[in-house]
Design an enzyme around this catalytic site. Sequence first.
Site, PDB file in Angstrom:
ATOM      1  N   GLU A 150       0.850  -1.187   0.000  1.00 44.72           N
ATOM      2  CA  GLU A 150       0.000   0.000   0.000  1.00 44.72           C
ATOM      3  C   GLU A 150       0.885   1.236   0.000  1.00 44.72           C
ATOM      4  O   GLU A 150       1.845   1.311   0.761  1.00 44.72           O
ATOM      5  CB  GLU A 150      -0.906   0.018   1.238  1.00 44.72           C
ATOM      6  CG  GLU A 150      -1.924   1.141   1.175  1.00 44.72           C
ATOM      7  CD  GLU A 150      -2.870   1.150   2.379  1.00 44.72           C
ATOM      8  OE1 GLU A 150      -3.685   2.077   2.452  1.00 44.72           O
ATOM      9  OE2 GLU A 150      -2.787   0.262   3.231  1.00 44.72           O
ATOM     10  N   MET A 163       0.531  -2.658   8.654  1.00 43.19           N
ATOM     11  CA  MET A 163      -0.208  -2.849   7.403  1.00 43.19           C
ATOM     12  C   MET A 163      -1.157  -4.016   7.539  1.00 43.19           C
ATOM     13  O   MET A 163      -0.790  -5.087   8.019  1.00 43.19           O
ATOM     14  CB  MET A 163       0.784  -3.089   6.245  1.00 43.19           C
ATOM     15  CG  MET A 163       0.122  -3.308   4.909  1.00 43.19           C
ATOM     16  SD  MET A 163      -0.852  -1.884   4.409  1.00 43.19           S
ATOM     17  CE  MET A 163      -2.078  -2.660   3.373  1.00 43.19           C
ATOM     18  N   ASN A 201      -2.613  -6.239   5.596  1.00 37.89           N
ATOM     19  CA  ASN A 201      -2.725  -7.308   4.602  1.00 37.89           C
ATOM     20  C   ASN A 201      -3.616  -8.446   5.112  1.00 37.89           C
ATOM     21  O   ASN A 201      -3.508  -8.870   6.248  1.00 37.89           O
ATOM     22  CB  ASN A 201      -1.338  -7.883   4.291  1.00 37.89           C
ATOM     23  CG  ASN A 201      -0.292  -6.815   4.164  1.00 37.89           C
ATOM     24  OD1 ASN A 201      -0.337  -5.988   3.278  1.00 37.89           O
ATOM     25  ND2 ASN A 201       0.667  -6.826   5.080  1.00 37.89           N
ATOM     26  N   GLU A 234      -5.398  -2.535  12.877  1.00 35.36           N
ATOM     27  CA  GLU A 234      -5.103  -3.364  11.706  1.00 35.36           C
ATOM     28  C   GLU A 234      -6.037  -4.574  11.639  1.00 35.36           C
ATOM     29  O   GLU A 234      -6.449  -4.981  10.551  1.00 35.36           O
ATOM     30  CB  GLU A 234      -3.639  -3.816  11.728  1.00 35.36           C
ATOM     31  CG  GLU A 234      -2.627  -2.683  11.802  1.00 35.36           C
ATOM     32  CD  GLU A 234      -2.816  -1.612  10.742  1.00 35.36           C
ATOM     33  OE1 GLU A 234      -3.311  -1.926   9.631  1.00 35.36           O
ATOM     34  OE2 GLU A 234      -2.494  -0.442  11.020  1.00 35.36           O
TER      35      GLU A 234
END
Length: 882
Positions: free
Chosen positions: A127, A268, A270, A303
Amino acid sequence: MSAENASLIRLEDYRPTDYLIDTVALTFRLHPTDTRIVSRLSVRPNPAGQTGAPLVLDGDDLTLVSISLDDAPLAQDAYTVSPSRLVITAPPQRPFTLTLETAVNPTANTKLMGLYRSSGVYCTQCEADGFRRITYFLDRPDVLSVYTARIEADADTPLLLGNGNLVEAGARADGGHFAVWHDPFPKPGYLFAIVGGDLDKVEDVFITASGREVKVAVYVEKGKSERARYALDALQRSMRWDEDVFGREYDLDVFNIVAVSDFNMGAMENKGLNIFNDKYVLASEDTATDGDYANIEAIIAHEYFHNWTGNRITCRDWFQLCLKEGLTVFRDQEFSSDARSRAVKRIADVRVLRASQFPEDAGPLAHPVRPRAYKEINNFYTATVYEKGAELIRVLKTLIGAQSFRRGMDLYFDRHDGTAATIEEFIACFAEASGQDLAAFSRWYEQAGTPRVTARGIYDAGNRTYTLTLTQETPPTPGQPDKHPMVIPVALGLVGADGREIALKTADGAPHDGIVVLDTAEKTITFSQVDSSPTPSLLREFSAPVILDIDLSDDDLLRLFAYDTDPFNQWQSAQTVATRIIRRAVDDIRAGRTPQTPDNLVHALAEFLDARATRDPAFAAQVLALPGESDIAREIGSDIDPDAIHVARKTIRAGLGRALADKLAALYNDLAVTARYRPDAAQAGQRALRNAVLDLLTAGDPTRGGALAQAQFDSADNMTDRIVALATLTHVAGLACENALAAFAARYADNPLVLDKWFSLQAMIAEPETLDRVKALLDHPAFSLSNPNRTRALVGSFAMANPTQFARPDGAGFAFVADIIIRLDPANPQLASRLATAFRTWKTLEPGRRAHAEAALERIAAATPLSPDVSDIVGRMLDRAL
């Protein structure tokens, strides 16, 4: 389009992609300097796209090794390729398979985007547009694909992780091994991730609300697994909370977190494989503060919450970034509020908003929560998108009520699961769930700037009425000179002369719910059956992200501090009085007068310490923390002299410390924590108040406070008390400070994350010698400009948390940071551009400093080569429009 605007991307130009990629099968053959990636893309024309258009795939610093279409090599005249783009001129107008092999060098990837290698660990960061650094792709968030990743590596890389569920693993004939991961949920390329390395882990099993078993694990560098247990616990609490509060159950068989030491951001999201900066995973009582524990808890939750608000439902384009980030920040704020103190969390969040987002809204980097255009999307991961975006969700909930808000969220999840959504689609769910017209509310997403609400009240004793008039105005911002009225819910109450809450009744005697919606330039409301002149308590719980101008005296505000039933406004009232006092002190200093600390604030704080401090220590700590220098600068607004503000605040704090010395000393002794360290809210609040007391004591009597700080530093059994004591000694200066700094560095010489605190403390010392100290620390063996954490700790702290030295009158602070930005930009443009935002308030400085700041910015702008990231930030700083 002019050359200057060639790279400008506009929301109004959005159109669907011409092709879709339904499945992506990737094979990684990991190698430190020559990793090969084979990607098989199942491509088909998009019915909503342009028929017969070329297939244009994004790339970034890629080497194409081979290309085939439907397993046949593609003729060289059928495509053109460069490191940044692959164009297939006339692709089949039917479903087809495109197979690409690319080569990348993970070790040389200092940008930390795409696939890179950090401390022997392979990891990815995709990203916003990092997937194109792995393979050529339609690298945009509205291209949703089902991914399968086969990862191959040598035996020295035993751990191989990917998105989704592990479906196969085994040995290879050459002595290496492989693992195949499959994610059944379609996602954009920015959510793809793999990890390869040799790591330790902590793990557990989470049982979902429906009874499924989910294996949860946190992976860290060797020998650090015990410091990951709090993160694992926070993950499981987040999973349970999302089930209970939002009805969202986790959807895969595993959830993995990996912590790495080189990372441009905090973490992040993911899908099923979160990758974290290890700063937000590793914690022990000896290495992490109470604040670190709270941040770990919040960021782990953030997250994880993205699994639904960001992953299962993603954003159609990057203009909709706040749809995943602002919404998810709101969710993590609510989680932390439930886990700790809601009042204290609200105050902390507003402090962050005012310190980071309000200056953004008031300067050259101002942009709407949903921007209309950008040159470099990485520069729009901003406080406006995140923090103000979260405030808009809170405003929405206030406007429609908690029950309608939950119905709207449920509708959003049901309707848009598996899609890439827009702000309009999001708001439509709440309009439908509540039956309200939310068109005017949407202006919050379109207009930049912080509205200023002015409140004026009149009491009519004869008619027993109180009439409140509210007006609003939003100042011009770059590209938006004219503003429309916003929809501003003003939560309010009336406090009587006896300190009691007055029941709110409208002019006709009907009960009032305490929310006035200001949706026009001006609104007047009259309350009846008010027996005495009241003190209005406005913007309770900070019900909208605005600046409030209210005609209350200092004594009126201190009455609210004593009696208001809303904790936020109790705190805000004291802060407002302190801000006024420090501003008057600034005027005194500039006029050559000696500032005085008023008795009314001293008496109010004394009564507060006697009556309420120990009932809620965390709240009391917030009260004792006076407005910071940046808060005062923001209130002054223009022609700012950071040195005058620093001296004024220091003088007022010293006066309070002296006047309250006996009470503070007794409280300091009473608040000593004797139980074994726990990072829970109760103990953390007690430590927070004790350390706030130490800070104020030291301001009043540096000798006495310094001795207490030295004793606390020597005897501390946890990082919170130790680092606060060290910070206090840096304010006292002298040999004791230098000895303590040396002792701290020796104790934690092998712990980079703790040394970051040491670097940061020294960078924030408000004395002329600090710039030379910071320059010398650049050569410290533990410092590396290539590590984002080290750079943020030293250079970032100097630039963003030391206004007197960054904005030195001789310009040397600006020049130093400009040098670092120019030096850093070729290797890590994202980090360089974030450092450049430290200049965002340069236009508010007095003329001499302003000229030095402009010269530094011009020098950065003239540097060659200059990345798009830094060029964009500096260009906007210098009013070179998008």
